[in-house]
Design an enzyme around this catalytic site. Structure first.
Site, PDB file in Angstrom:
ATOM      1  N   TYR A  45       7.555  60.507  20.889  1.00 41.19           N
ATOM      2  CA  TYR A  45       7.582  59.455  20.087  1.00 41.19           C
ATOM      3  C   TYR A  45       6.129  58.745  21.267  1.00 41.19           C
ATOM      4  O   TYR A  45       5.962  57.706  20.602  1.00 41.19           O
ATOM      5  CB  TYR A  45       8.712  58.526  20.749  1.00 41.19           C
ATOM      6  CG  TYR A  45       8.894  57.364  19.493  1.00 41.19           C
ATOM      7  CD1 TYR A  45       8.896  57.715  17.868  1.00 41.19           C
ATOM      8  CD2 TYR A  45       8.014  55.874  19.593  1.00 41.19           C
ATOM      9  CE1 TYR A  45       8.824  55.916  17.573  1.00 41.19           C
ATOM     10  CE2 TYR A  45       8.799  54.641  19.416  1.00 41.19           C
ATOM     11  CZ  TYR A  45       9.257  54.726  18.215  1.00 41.19           C
ATOM     12  OH  TYR A  45       8.903  53.871  17.107  1.00 41.19           O
ATOM     13  N   THR A  85       8.363  51.983  -1.010  1.00 35.82           N
ATOM     14  CA  THR A  85       8.093  53.107  -1.268  1.00 35.82           C
ATOM     15  C   THR A  85       9.243  53.806  -0.466  1.00 35.82           C
ATOM     16  O   THR A  85       9.813  52.991   0.615  1.00 35.82           O
ATOM     17  CB  THR A  85       6.636  54.053  -1.387  1.00 35.82           C
ATOM     18  OG1 THR A  85       6.481  53.224   0.512  1.00 35.82           O
ATOM     19  CG2 THR A  85       5.650  52.719  -1.568  1.00 35.82           C
ATOM     20  N   ASN A  89       5.032  51.209   7.900  1.00 42.76           N
ATOM     21  CA  ASN A  89       5.981  51.094   8.574  1.00 42.76           C
ATOM     22  C   ASN A  89       6.759  52.570   8.943  1.00 42.76           C
ATOM     23  O   ASN A  89       8.045  52.834   9.474  1.00 42.76           O
ATOM     24  CB  ASN A  89       6.963  50.229   8.192  1.00 42.76           C
ATOM     25  CG  ASN A  89       8.173  50.050   8.443  1.00 42.76           C
ATOM     26  OD1 ASN A  89       8.323  50.089   9.157  1.00 42.76           O
ATOM     27  ND2 ASN A  89       9.299  50.757   7.417  1.00 42.76           N
ATOM     28  N   ILE A  98       4.813  48.994   1.525  1.00 41.27           N
ATOM     29  CA  ILE A  98       4.796  49.286   2.130  1.00 41.27           C
ATOM     30  C   ILE A  98       5.403  50.365   2.545  1.00 41.27           C
ATOM     31  O   ILE A  98       5.988  51.014   1.610  1.00 41.27           O
ATOM     32  CB  ILE A  98       6.000  47.936   2.238  1.00 41.27           C
ATOM     33  CG1 ILE A  98       5.687  46.748   2.500  1.00 41.27           C
ATOM     34  CG2 ILE A  98       6.962  48.675   3.892  1.00 41.27           C
ATOM     35  CD1 ILE A  98       6.145  45.028   2.508  1.00 41.27           C
ATOM     36  N   LYS A 137       2.925  56.733  19.133  1.00 44.33           N
ATOM     37  CA  LYS A 137       2.707  54.770  19.161  1.00 44.33           C
ATOM     38  C   LYS A 137       1.417  55.502  19.878  1.00 44.33           C
ATOM     39  O   LYS A 137       0.033  54.110  18.902  1.00 44.33           O
ATOM     40  CB  LYS A 137       3.402  54.379  19.674  1.00 44.33           C
ATOM     41  CG  LYS A 137       4.606  54.502  18.781  1.00 44.33           C
ATOM     42  CD  LYS A 137       4.430  54.037  16.842  1.00 44.33           C
ATOM     43  CE  LYS A 137       5.655  54.149  16.171  1.00 44.33           C
ATOM     44  NZ  LYS A 137       4.974  54.268  14.822  1.00 44.33           N
ATOM     45  N   VAL A 178      13.906  46.357  17.982  1.00 44.01           N
ATOM     46  CA  VAL A 178      14.236  45.837  16.543  1.00 44.01           C
ATOM     47  C   VAL A 178      15.821  46.306  15.646  1.00 44.01           C
ATOM     48  O   VAL A 178      15.297  47.920  16.269  1.00 44.01           O
ATOM     49  CB  VAL A 178      13.224  45.276  15.473  1.00 44.01           C
ATOM     50  CG1 VAL A 178      13.858  45.306  14.373  1.00 44.01           C
ATOM     51  CG2 VAL A 178      11.143  44.863  16.278  1.00 44.01           C
ATOM     52  N   ASP A 196       6.004  60.254   0.224  1.00 45.23           N
ATOM     53  CA  ASP A 196       6.553  61.029   1.314  1.00 45.23           C
ATOM     54  C   ASP A 196       5.386  60.783   2.078  1.00 45.23           C
ATOM     55  O   ASP A 196       4.034  61.289   1.201  1.00 45.23           O
ATOM     56  CB  ASP A 196       6.637  62.461   0.797  1.00 45.23           C
ATOM     57  CG  ASP A 196       7.324  62.954   2.319  1.00 45.23           C
ATOM     58  OD1 ASP A 196       6.569  62.696   3.822  1.00 45.23           O
ATOM     59  OD2 ASP A 196       7.597  63.929   2.355  1.00 45.23           O
TER      60      ASP A 196
END
Length: 301
Positions: A151, A38, A87, A12, A155, A184, A59
């Site tokens: 943004y 990570t 993520n 992840i 996405k 969230v 990174d």
């Protein structure tokens, strides 16, 4: 400490405590999956290492960092990876007319190019395991979040990329899930360091912009652990034929978080519905009123 024989593994990205990545690590760990957590600074993952997770520096915007992580994971798992969760992300709230392109490039580097680089780099390990890629997208991909054009664009790119990636990897037995994530609880979305530049045409409604900075934390916001439970539960379901996946198996499109059900439902009616809802919800009618008043005063001069 590496995985036990036969134990599934998940890597992840972006696992700093307080965010979605951290919650996913904790939930996968609770379900008996060996977690490879990570972060750019692995020191922040010390508590996760203490309970048996593998923690690595990563990174996603640096090719050498991705390669080093790949090599470490390959040695740890014997050359395979069951699940990759992309993520790591960067928020970006600014009016489209005020965007700094170098700033936008940094957001694309993390949100888009980082996802592409990780999928390419770890494809060999995923193919060996007939694994699963989970790309954390957002309702922003199809929702016109006012002041979030950059943004939203990242996405939207992730969803389009993932859809094609799904077909390209299907012959190799690798599945691709897109998590259409609603509001969230997350530390990254709570940062309010962005400001309107001098001379912005939105200076008239600065309050609307400042309120928008924390929109995702104040509108039907779902607890991070609750979101993680739903996503991990779905990710660990057995395979089902295409037509039955949405009900019984691992979904190709996973919808969860605040507003997720409503946005999914609105897609059946066309984009006009979301346009109206978001325009009014952010308060753009207020800007209309301000502009009308300015015009009225000009006529009186």
């Amino acid at each position: 400490m590496g995985p036990n024989p036969g134990q599934k593994t998940v890597l992840i990205t972006g696992c700093t405590p307080g965010g979605i990545g951290h919650a996913l690590c904790m939930e996968f760990h609770a379900k008996g999956v060996h977690v490879i957590a990570t972060a750019r600074n692995p020191a922040v993952l010390s508590e996760m290492a203490a309970i048996g997770m593998t923690t690595l520096a990563l990174d996603v915007t640096k090719e050498d960092s991705i390669k080093a992580c790949h090599d470490d994971v390959s040695k740890l798992t014997g050359g395979k990876l069951d699940i990759l969760v992309n993520n790591a992300g960067r928020t970006h709230t600014h009016p489209a007319t005020d965007l700094s392109i170098p700033d936008v490039r940094e957001t694309f580097e993390t949100n888009v190019f980082g996802v592409m680089a990780m999928c390419a780099a770890f494809s060999d390990l995923l193919i060996t395991a007939h694994g699963l890629i989970i790309n954390i997208a957002s309702l922003a991909a199809i929702t016109p979040y006012v002041f979030g054009s950059a943004y939203c664009a990242t996405k939207g790119a992730v969803t389009a990329y993932s859809r094609t990636l799904r077909l390209e990897l299907k012959p190799f037995g690798v599945r691709v899930m897109v998590a259409m994530t609603g509001t969230v609880r997350s530390q990254i979305a709570s940062r309010t360091h962005r400001t309107l530049p001098e001379g912005s045409i939105y200076e008239r409604v600065r309050g609307l912009f400042e309120k928008r900075l924390t929109f995702s934390q104040n509108n039907a916001t779902v607890d991070t652990a609750e979101y993680a439970r739903k996503l991990v539960g779905n990710a660990l379901k057995p395979e089902w034929p295409l037509m039955l996946r949405s009900w019984f198996g691992r979904a190709d499109w996973f919808w969860a978080g605040g507003w997720a059900s409503g946005v999914w439902f609105s897609t059946w009616f066309g984009e006009w519905l979301l346009d109206i809802v978001m325009y009014r919800m952010i308060g753009m009618k207020q800007l209309e009123g301000v502009l009308r008043e300015e015009e009225r005063r000009k006529k009186l001069v």
